[in-house]
Design a protein around this motif. Structure first.
Motif, PDB file in Angstrom:
ATOM      1  N   ALA A 134      88.101 140.723 114.346  1.00  0.00           N
ATOM      2  CA  ALA A 134      87.675 142.130 114.405  1.00  0.00           C
ATOM      3  C   ALA A 134      88.342 142.877 115.560  1.00  0.00           C
ATOM      4  O   ALA A 134      87.750 143.776 116.154  1.00  0.00           O
ATOM      5  N   LEU A 135      89.579 142.519 115.871  1.00  0.00           N
ATOM      6  CA  LEU A 135      90.324 143.203 116.919  1.00  0.00           C
ATOM      7  C   LEU A 135      91.094 144.374 116.312  1.00  0.00           C
ATOM      8  O   LEU A 135      91.311 144.417 115.097  1.00  0.00           O
ATOM      9  N   PRO A 136      91.502 145.359 117.121  1.00  0.00           N
ATOM     10  CA  PRO A 136      92.125 146.578 116.591  1.00  0.00           C
ATOM     11  C   PRO A 136      93.267 146.307 115.618  1.00  0.00           C
ATOM     12  O   PRO A 136      94.133 145.463 115.878  1.00  0.00           O
ATOM     13  N   ASP A 137      93.269 147.033 114.510  1.00  0.00           N
ATOM     14  CA  ASP A 137      94.317 146.903 113.503  1.00  0.00           C
ATOM     15  C   ASP A 137      95.281 148.072 113.693  1.00  0.00           C
ATOM     16  O   ASP A 137      95.108 149.144 113.125  1.00  0.00           O
ATOM     17  N   ASN A 138      96.283 147.861 114.527  1.00  0.00           N
ATOM     18  CA  ASN A 138      97.268 148.902 114.821  1.00  0.00           C
ATOM     19  C   ASN A 138      98.643 148.266 114.868  1.00  0.00           C
ATOM     20  O   ASN A 138      98.829 147.145 114.409  1.00  0.00           O
ATOM     21  N   ASP A 139      99.593 148.975 115.434  1.00  0.00           N
ATOM     22  CA  ASP A 139     100.966 148.440 115.465  1.00  0.00           C
ATOM     23  C   ASP A 139     101.284 147.601 116.696  1.00  0.00           C
ATOM     24  O   ASP A 139     102.431 147.164 116.872  1.00  0.00           O
ATOM     25  N   SER A 140     100.316 147.382 117.553  1.00  0.00           N
ATOM     26  CA  SER A 140     100.565 146.517 118.709  1.00  0.00           C
ATOM     27  C   SER A 140     100.916 145.109 118.245  1.00  0.00           C
ATOM     28  O   SER A 140     100.272 144.567 117.339  1.00  0.00           O
ATOM     29  N   TYR A 141     101.951 144.541 118.847  1.00  0.00           N
ATOM     30  CA  TYR A 141     102.436 143.179 118.596  1.00  0.00           C
ATOM     31  C   TYR A 141     102.967 143.002 117.173  1.00  0.00           C
ATOM     32  O   TYR A 141     103.038 141.901 116.667  1.00  0.00           O
ATOM     33  N   ARG A 142     103.371 144.116 116.569  1.00  0.00           N
ATOM     34  CA  ARG A 142     104.070 144.068 115.281  1.00  0.00           C
ATOM     35  C   ARG A 142     105.538 144.473 115.461  1.00  0.00           C
ATOM     36  O   ARG A 142     106.272 144.606 114.496  1.00  0.00           O
ATOM     37  N   ARG A 143     105.929 144.687 116.696  1.00  0.00           N
ATOM     38  CA  ARG A 143     107.311 144.959 117.048  1.00  0.00           C
ATOM     39  C   ARG A 143     107.722 143.934 118.103  1.00  0.00           C
ATOM     40  O   ARG A 143     106.867 143.368 118.783  1.00  0.00           O
ATOM     41  N   TYR A 144     109.018 143.704 118.248  1.00  0.00           N
ATOM     42  CA  TYR A 144     109.488 142.657 119.158  1.00  0.00           C
ATOM     43  C   TYR A 144     110.616 143.179 120.032  1.00  0.00           C
ATOM     44  O   TYR A 144     111.464 143.974 119.600  1.00  0.00           O
ATOM     45  N   VAL A 145     110.626 142.720 121.293  1.00  0.00           N
ATOM     46  CA  VAL A 145     111.724 143.048 122.198  1.00  0.00           C
ATOM     47  C   VAL A 145     112.017 141.838 123.082  1.00  0.00           C
ATOM     48  O   VAL A 145     111.105 141.147 123.527  1.00  0.00           O
ATOM     49  N   ASP A 146     113.290 141.583 123.293  1.00  0.00           N
ATOM     50  CA  ASP A 146     113.731 140.534 124.214  1.00  0.00           C
ATOM     51  C   ASP A 146     114.010 141.197 125.554  1.00  0.00           C
ATOM     52  O   ASP A 146     114.951 141.982 125.685  1.00  0.00           O
ATOM     53  N   THR A 147     113.201 140.898 126.550  1.00  0.00           N
ATOM     54  CA  THR A 147     113.348 141.524 127.866  1.00  0.00           C
ATOM     55  C   THR A 147     114.486 140.915 128.671  1.00  0.00           C
ATOM     56  O   THR A 147     114.885 141.463 129.696  1.00  0.00           O
TER      57      THR A 147
END
Length: 365
Positions: free
Chosen positions: A84-97
């Motif tokens: 039941a955690l927020p259903d948004n776009d967080s952690y649905r994109r990726y970046v190599d720092t």
């Protein structure tokens, strides 16, 4: 349609950057250079991210990264569907720092205090650290604190949360540490988006740790990962033993600092207590833990008030939150309702209500 979606995401990222830059005049009244570097560091990470789905379609993606991103998508869906955690776009994109940590946190304590100093910021409120996207900048600030005779600890941070103000990306710093770690950090950071109380870091972190640990156990159990689950639970027990050692040492140090002893005497007693902590750890490691050496590195490095206090930030209230979770019958929605109720209380009342709760206190009932 794919082109339109990519265009929409590009526009959205640009708008987020505009909003962040618009905040700078307000933030600069406090510390122009610090806030400017913080905002620009975050913008660089967000704007460089790519959709996980898009990356998985590429033929040139490394097999290891493809496997990890595939699992990350499963973890992200599990977080919203099962926890039941927020259903948004967080952690649905990726970046190599391009580095091992995304940021570095600077903690400090007075020489004779078990408490941490704090700094106050817009949105986040007062927290017991200052974060930097540059390790060099973190060390420069740390040195100014050491010059004030503060105990200082600088720690690398693999992930952070913007509390839902931005869609936080998945980063290489999160995926390189394995699937179990990745699941835990995603659950932990999304928990901050669900409930966050300004000026109460111990409450926030213990809540997020509770969601993280219960969520990882549930995720492993439903995947049928019995061996991994057993290893994870063994690790949690060891970490609890470690926290207990640190808590006992901090209690003894608090007693020393409250004494009327001279500065020289307190310094000697402090050094002796820290060495006693190392001795007790070795006894635990070679005895109950059967030679498990996973904490050797922590004990081999310098130990001071600040380093000890960071362990308390993430652990002091976890047992109380886990008990509340059990009182809510492991139902995440009910648990979040109860935590949101607690979040509305005054600081002192909040902790007392958490520690004395005998029922799931959702909605104040």
């Amino acid at each position: 349609m794919d082109s339109f979606i990519r265009f929409a995401h590009t526009i959205r990222r640009h708008l987020l950057c505009v909003v962040a830059m618009a905040l700078l005049p307000v933030l600069q009244g406090c510390n122009p250079a610090y806030y400017a570097s913080s905002v620009s560091g975050h913008i660089k990470i967000v704007s460089s991210s790519q959709p996980v789905d898009t990356l998985l379609e590429r033929r040139d993606i490394h097999p290891d990264l493809k496997e990890r991103l595939t699992i990350s998508r499963e973890i992200r869906d599990f977080a919203s569907e099962q926890l039941a955690l927020p259903d948004n776009d967080s952690y649905r994109r990726y970046v190599d720092t391009g580095r091992e940590y995304v940021s570095w946190a600077v903690y400090s304590s007075p020489e004779f205090s078990v408490g941490l100093n704090s700094w106050c910021f817009p949105i986040y409120g007062c927290v017991p650290y200052r974060g930097y996207f540059s390790e060099r900048a973190a060390e420069r600030f740390a040195e100014t604190l050491r010059e004030q005779d503060m105990d200082v600890y600088v720690g690398g941070v693999p992930a952070y949360s913007s509390l839902g103000w931005f869609d936080d990306p998945l980063m290489n710093t999160m995926v390189i540490r394995g699937d179990v770690y990745l699941a835990g950090v995603v659950f932990h950071e999304l928990a901050h988006q669900r409930v966050y109380v300004q000026n109460d870091t111990n409450f926030n972190e213990a809540f997020a740790v509770t969601v993280e640990e219960s969520g990882v156990e549930k995720w492993l159990r439903e995947r049928g990962e019995d061996v991994a689950l057993k290893d994870y639970e063994s690790g949690l027990r060891r970490y609890k033993d470690f926290q207990f050692l640190v808590a006992e040492t901090r209690q003894e140090l608090a007693r020393i600092y409250a004494s009327n002893a001279s500065v020289a005497a307190m310094r000697a007693a402090k050094a002796k207590e820290i060495e006693r902590l190392r001795t007790r750890y070795r006894r635990l490691r070679d005895g109950k833990w059967n030679g498990y050496r996973g904490f050797d590195r922590w004990f081999d490095e310098p130990i001071n008030n600040a380093r000890l206090a960071t362990i308390g930030v993430y652990g002091d209230l976890v047992a109380d939150f886990k008990r509340l979770f059990d009182l809510c019958a492991g139902n995440y929605e009910r648990f979040y309702d109860a935590v949101e109720y607690l979040a509305q209380l005054e600081s002192g009342d909040r902790e007392e209500a958490l520690q004395t709760a005998s029922a799931c206190i959702a909605g104040g009932s």
